[in-house]
Design a protein around this motif. Structure first.
Motif, mmCIF file in Angstrom:
data_model
loop_
_atom_site.group_PDB
_atom_site.id
_atom_site.type_symbol
_atom_site.label_atom_id
_atom_site.label_comp_id
_atom_site.label_asym_id
_atom_site.label_seq_id
_atom_site.Cartn_x
_atom_site.Cartn_y
_atom_site.Cartn_z
ATOM 1 N N GLY B 120 0.849 -1.190 0.000
ATOM 2 C CA GLY B 120 0.000 0.000 0.000
ATOM 3 C C GLY B 120 0.880 1.233 0.000
ATOM 4 N N PRO B 121 1.652 1.458 1.079
ATOM 5 C CA PRO B 121 2.639 2.537 1.046
ATOM 6 C C PRO B 121 3.635 2.233 -0.085
ATOM 7 N N LEU B 122 3.695 3.067 -1.080
ATOM 8 C CA LEU B 122 4.411 2.712 -2.299
ATOM 9 C C LEU B 122 5.917 2.643 -2.101
ATOM 10 N N GLY B 123 6.535 1.743 -2.858
ATOM 11 C CA GLY B 123 7.987 1.658 -2.911
ATOM 12 C C GLY B 123 8.590 0.492 -2.165
ATOM 13 N N LEU B 124 7.841 -0.112 -1.238
ATOM 14 C CA LEU B 124 8.431 -1.139 -0.383
ATOM 15 C C LEU B 124 8.486 -2.515 -1.055
ATOM 16 N N GLY B 125 7.635 -2.715 -2.048
ATOM 17 C CA GLY B 125 7.464 -4.053 -2.613
ATOM 18 C C GLY B 125 8.694 -4.611 -3.310
ATOM 19 N N LEU B 126 9.388 -3.770 -4.043
ATOM 20 C CA LEU B 126 10.546 -4.279 -4.787
ATOM 21 C C LEU B 126 11.630 -4.766 -3.827
ATOM 22 N N SER B 127 11.892 -3.992 -2.775
ATOM 23 C CA SER B 127 12.897 -4.402 -1.789
ATOM 24 C C SER B 127 12.503 -5.733 -1.161
ATOM 25 N N LEU B 148 5.006 -6.371 -9.110
ATOM 26 C CA LEU B 148 4.399 -5.404 -10.030
ATOM 27 C C LEU B 148 4.458 -3.999 -9.432
ATOM 28 N N LEU B 149 5.166 -3.116 -10.135
ATOM 29 C CA LEU B 149 5.318 -1.736 -9.674
ATOM 30 C C LEU B 149 4.509 -0.791 -10.556
ATOM 31 N N GLY B 150 4.065 0.315 -9.960
ATOM 32 C CA GLY B 150 3.452 1.376 -10.754
ATOM 33 C C GLY B 150 4.534 2.340 -11.208
ATOM 34 N N ASP B 151 4.237 3.100 -12.262
ATOM 35 C CA ASP B 151 5.291 4.034 -12.711
ATOM 36 C C ASP B 151 5.355 5.267 -11.811
ATOM 37 N N GLY B 152 4.218 5.696 -11.264
ATOM 38 C CA GLY B 152 4.284 6.750 -10.255
ATOM 39 C C GLY B 152 5.098 6.271 -9.055
ATOM 40 N N GLU B 153 4.935 4.992 -8.746
ATOM 41 C CA GLU B 153 5.618 4.417 -7.582
ATOM 42 C C GLU B 153 7.138 4.552 -7.654
ATOM 43 N N ILE B 154 7.691 4.447 -8.856
ATOM 44 C CA ILE B 154 9.165 4.463 -8.913
ATOM 45 C C ILE B 154 9.740 5.861 -8.711
ATOM 46 N N GLN B 155 8.871 6.824 -8.418
ATOM 47 C CA GLN B 155 9.371 8.121 -7.937
ATOM 48 C C GLN B 155 9.892 8.001 -6.510
ATOM 49 N N GLU B 156 9.492 6.944 -5.807
ATOM 50 C CA GLU B 156 9.957 6.732 -4.426
ATOM 51 C C GLU B 156 11.457 6.407 -4.423
ATOM 52 N N GLY B 157 12.191 7.042 -3.535
ATOM 53 C CA GLY B 157 13.634 6.825 -3.454
ATOM 54 C C GLY B 157 14.036 5.399 -3.163
ATOM 55 N N ILE B 158 13.243 4.705 -2.341
ATOM 56 C CA ILE B 158 13.616 3.346 -1.952
ATOM 57 C C ILE B 158 13.684 2.429 -3.169
ATOM 58 N N LEU B 185 -1.912 9.851 -9.254
ATOM 59 C CA LEU B 185 -3.123 10.375 -8.609
ATOM 60 C C LEU B 185 -3.443 11.807 -9.043
ATOM 61 N N ASP B 186 -2.434 12.656 -9.068
ATOM 62 C CA ASP B 186 -2.680 14.082 -9.305
ATOM 63 C C ASP B 186 -2.605 14.514 -10.764
ATOM 64 N N GLY B 187 -2.156 13.624 -11.644
ATOM 65 C CA GLY B 187 -2.026 14.025 -13.049
ATOM 66 C C GLY B 187 -1.211 13.000 -13.806
ATOM 67 N N THR B 188 -0.679 13.399 -14.956
ATOM 68 C CA THR B 188 0.175 12.453 -15.677
ATOM 69 C C THR B 188 1.546 12.431 -14.996
ATOM 70 N N VAL B 189 2.254 11.321 -15.214
ATOM 71 C CA VAL B 189 3.584 11.202 -14.616
ATOM 72 C C VAL B 189 4.491 12.306 -15.152
ATOM 73 N N ASP B 190 4.327 12.630 -16.421
ATOM 74 C CA ASP B 190 5.164 13.686 -17.000
ATOM 75 C C ASP B 190 4.896 15.046 -16.351
ATOM 76 N N GLN B 191 3.640 15.293 -15.987
ATOM 77 C CA GLN B 191 3.322 16.556 -15.311
ATOM 78 C C GLN B 191 3.851 16.577 -13.884
ATOM 79 N N ILE B 192 3.666 15.486 -13.178
ATOM 80 C CA ILE B 192 3.941 15.492 -11.732
ATOM 81 C C ILE B 192 5.437 15.349 -11.452
ATOM 82 N N MET B 193 6.063 14.330 -12.027
ATOM 83 C CA MET B 193 7.512 14.143 -11.848
ATOM 84 C C MET B 193 8.025 13.204 -12.942
ATOM 85 N N PRO B 194 8.528 13.783 -14.016
ATOM 86 C CA PRO B 194 8.918 12.964 -15.172
ATOM 87 C C PRO B 194 9.987 11.931 -14.797
ATOM 88 N N LEU B 195 9.856 10.738 -15.400
ATOM 89 C CA LEU B 195 10.773 9.643 -15.068
ATOM 90 C C LEU B 195 11.974 9.585 -16.006
#
Lengths: 318, 277
Positions: B120-127, B148-158, B185-195
């Motif tokens: 639920g809290p994003l970013g922990l699953g890959l570790s 399975l990761l989301g693309d917004g999720e990979i904005q997380e540092g972990i 959640l808030d918009g496209t990934v490119d708008q919020i924080m491009p990867l």
């Protein structure tokens, strides 16, 4: 401050991990680039294939440990206590505590024991965080022998455990080490009828000193070591409240949310008596010599004596 | 190697059925995340119905393959797949997010049979998935861990801490899949924080990478089979997907990340899905 063992708590911890690793192939150890300090380097040298130094990435360390525990291994997660709470906090809550994973968390350099590194490295809120987590056991050993016993007990217990470990060598407490270590059961170290000094970690030693000072003043002070802060030995605390009518709690932690809070919650509900708290008083400390810090921030045997006098006044015994 | 026509048809049929079940479920409980569940449909379906070795009658079988839904908000689609597999009765889907249900808003491994990790809290699953992979390797167990990761999720540092660790330990029994739907959640990934260059970044971190159309079951299947052949490094499959896939008015819309579905919307969505678009 060297005790009879002449070893720092963290050294005892590192050696105990190696001993446990010899007989239990399921134990694996994680560290985040402080293995030399936490002494898990000893385990890494003995069992390199079961040792993971993940670099300066504490959150990832705790989440990896959560994952490996689901495969039947028993991971020990290691970093300084302040980072254990603040950097590993999310995976500790969201993965480890939430799902009761069999992960052991060892926070070293707890309290003010990493004294010269300053407030950034002190850890005075870890007990508050850990004991607020459902499913988490919280242990704060008082000396080297108790570190060993607590580490062994953590392996025997299936579920998440936080062990709070002091950086330095602490005096051995014979009255403590002669008693068996039982998770969740406090130890009565000194009998007394006028007041109970309840302490955890290094402050147990200070409470024993305070009891002697009080004795010279004609006060019979009982001393109890609460090594397991959660689950708390409420039965023992209730008995002490009834039998001595007043309590002082001493811990190397903020006076908010630690053992003091836990004891007050229990005593307030079960048998209310006057209670005072010896700990860091809602402030950041600073760099300096360890003993000088304890003196300045109110964590000496004299501070416990003073708190005891306050309690005795309130209960009308002084 | 390669998916037979028959199996492809079976998986596509399941995906259609699961989308319908998702709409039914989320409409009935009026809560939950449709967008990210719909983008992950083919990935989750291919894993559970073609790739993974699991035993619903023995959910804790030691050598089962593991699936970690790092983007835990897609829980409804995971539950639908688990129910179809037989981990729990399908009727239970109606209890999603309700009091006393085993189906929490985000996956809880203690409550739901078949859920491997609480997320639920994003970013922990890959570790955590890397930990599972290392646990398998140390104990010489042959299972794979899929995450399975989301693309917004990979904005997380972990996630990037894990990217380094996965390469350091050469965790080749872990296959990560990125549900790259381009919307958060808030918009496209490119708008919020491009990867930026996702493939280039993961490659430079030492991962094997593939790119697939995340709505084509045969491409997902082939990439996973190829990932199994790669030794000494973990794999990331970048699955290009559409958030809200299959329901045109939800597609690509961040507003459908987690919004209740009205009666009119539900009816329009069902009509579209039944039409076999």
């Amino acid at each position: 401050m060297a005790g009879a063992t002449g070893k720092a708590m963290r050294q005892v911890y590192g050696e105990t991990l190696v001993e446990l690793g010899k007989t239990n192939p399921h134990i694996v150890v994680f560290d985040a680039d402080v293995a030399t300090s936490t002494r898990t380097i000893l385990f890494g040298e003995a069992f390199p294939e079961r040792f993971f130094n993940v670099g300066i990435a504490e959150m990832n360390m705790a989440a990896m440990a959560a994952g490996i525990s689901t495969t039947g291994l028993i991971p020990f997660v290691n970093t300084f206590a302040c980072f254990m709470v603040l950097r590993c906090g999310d995976p500790i809550r969201s993965l480890i505590a939430y799902t009761k994973l069999n992960v052991k968390l060892a926070g070293t350099y707890a309290g003010l024991s990493d004294s010269y590194d300053g407030a950034s490295h002190h850890s005075i809120l870890d007990i508050a965080f850990m004991r607020a987590l459902p499913n988490m056991l919280v242990i704060c050993p008082a000396d080297g022998a108790e570190v060993k016993a607590a580490t062994e007990a953590a392996v025997q217990y299936k579920g998440p455990v936080y062990i709070r470990i002091h950086r330095n060598e602490c005096p051995d407490i014979p009255e403590n080490d002669s008693q068996p270590f039982v998770l969740g059961k406090g130890k009565l170290l000194r009998s007394g009828k006028d007041i109970t000094l309840v302490a955890t970690g290094y402050m147990v030693h200070r409470a024993m000193e305070a009891a002697q000072i009080l004795e010279a003043q004609g006060v019979s002070a009982r001393v109890v070591n609460i090594h397991t802060i959660k689950p708390l030995d409420t039965e023992l605390l209730e008995r002490c409240a009834k039998e001595t009518g007043g309590i002082v709690v001493a811990e190397e932690h903020s006076i908010h949310g630690g053992l003091g809070g836990a004891a007050a919650e229990a005593v307030g509900r079960l048998y209310p008596v006057p209670i005072e708290f010896v700990g860091v008083r809602d402030t950041f400390a600073e760099s300096g010599d360890y003993q000088a810090l304890l003196e300045k921030y109110g964590l000496t045997s004299q501070h416990i004596v003073k708190a005891a006098e306050e309690v005795l006044k309130k209960k009308g015994g002084l | 190697m390669g998916l037979s026509k028959e199996r492809k048809a079976v998986l596509e049929g399941l995906c259609k059925q699961f989308r319908r079940t998702l709409l039914d479920t989320l409409y009935s409980v009026q809560t939950g995340h449709p967008g990210g569940s719909l983008s992950a449909t083919e990935i989750i379906t291919t894993l559970y119905f073609e790739v993974m070795k699991v035993d619903p009658k023995n959910p804790y079988w030691e050598e089962r393959d593991r699936f970690v839904l790092a983007k835990g908000h897609a829980a409804p689609m995971l539950y639908i797949a688990l129910a179809e597999k037989g981990f729990f009765p399908k009727e239970e889907l109606k209890t999603l997010r309700q009091l006393n249900s085993r189906l929490q808003g985000h996956p809880c491994a203690l409550k739901t049979p078949g859920v491997e990790l609480s997320t639920g809290p994003l970013g922990l699953g890959l570790s955590a998935a890397l930990g599972m992979g290392l646990g398998a390797r140390l104990q010489r167990k042959p299972f794979y861990t899929y995450v399975l990761l989301g693309d917004g999720e990979i904005q997380e540092g972990i996630v990037w801490e894990a990217a380094m660790a996965g390469a350091k330990y050469g965790v080749d029994n872990v296959v990560a899949i990125l549900d790259k739907n381009g919307v958060q959640l808030d918009g496209t990934v490119d708008q919020i924080m491009p990867l930026g260059d996702v493939k280039g970044k993961w490659s430079s971190f030492g991962w094997n990478t593939f790119e697939v159309n995340g709505h084509k079951v045969e491409e997902i299947y082939d990439a996973i089979q190829e990932a199994h052949q790669v030794k000494g490094k973990p794999t990331l499959i970048i699955a290009h997907t559409v958030k809200g896939k299959g329901v045109s008015f939800m597609e690509g819309k961040h507003t459908w990340h987690g919004k209740p579905i009205s009666k009119a919307e539900y009816e329009a969505a069902i009509q579209e899905l039944e039409g076999g678009r």
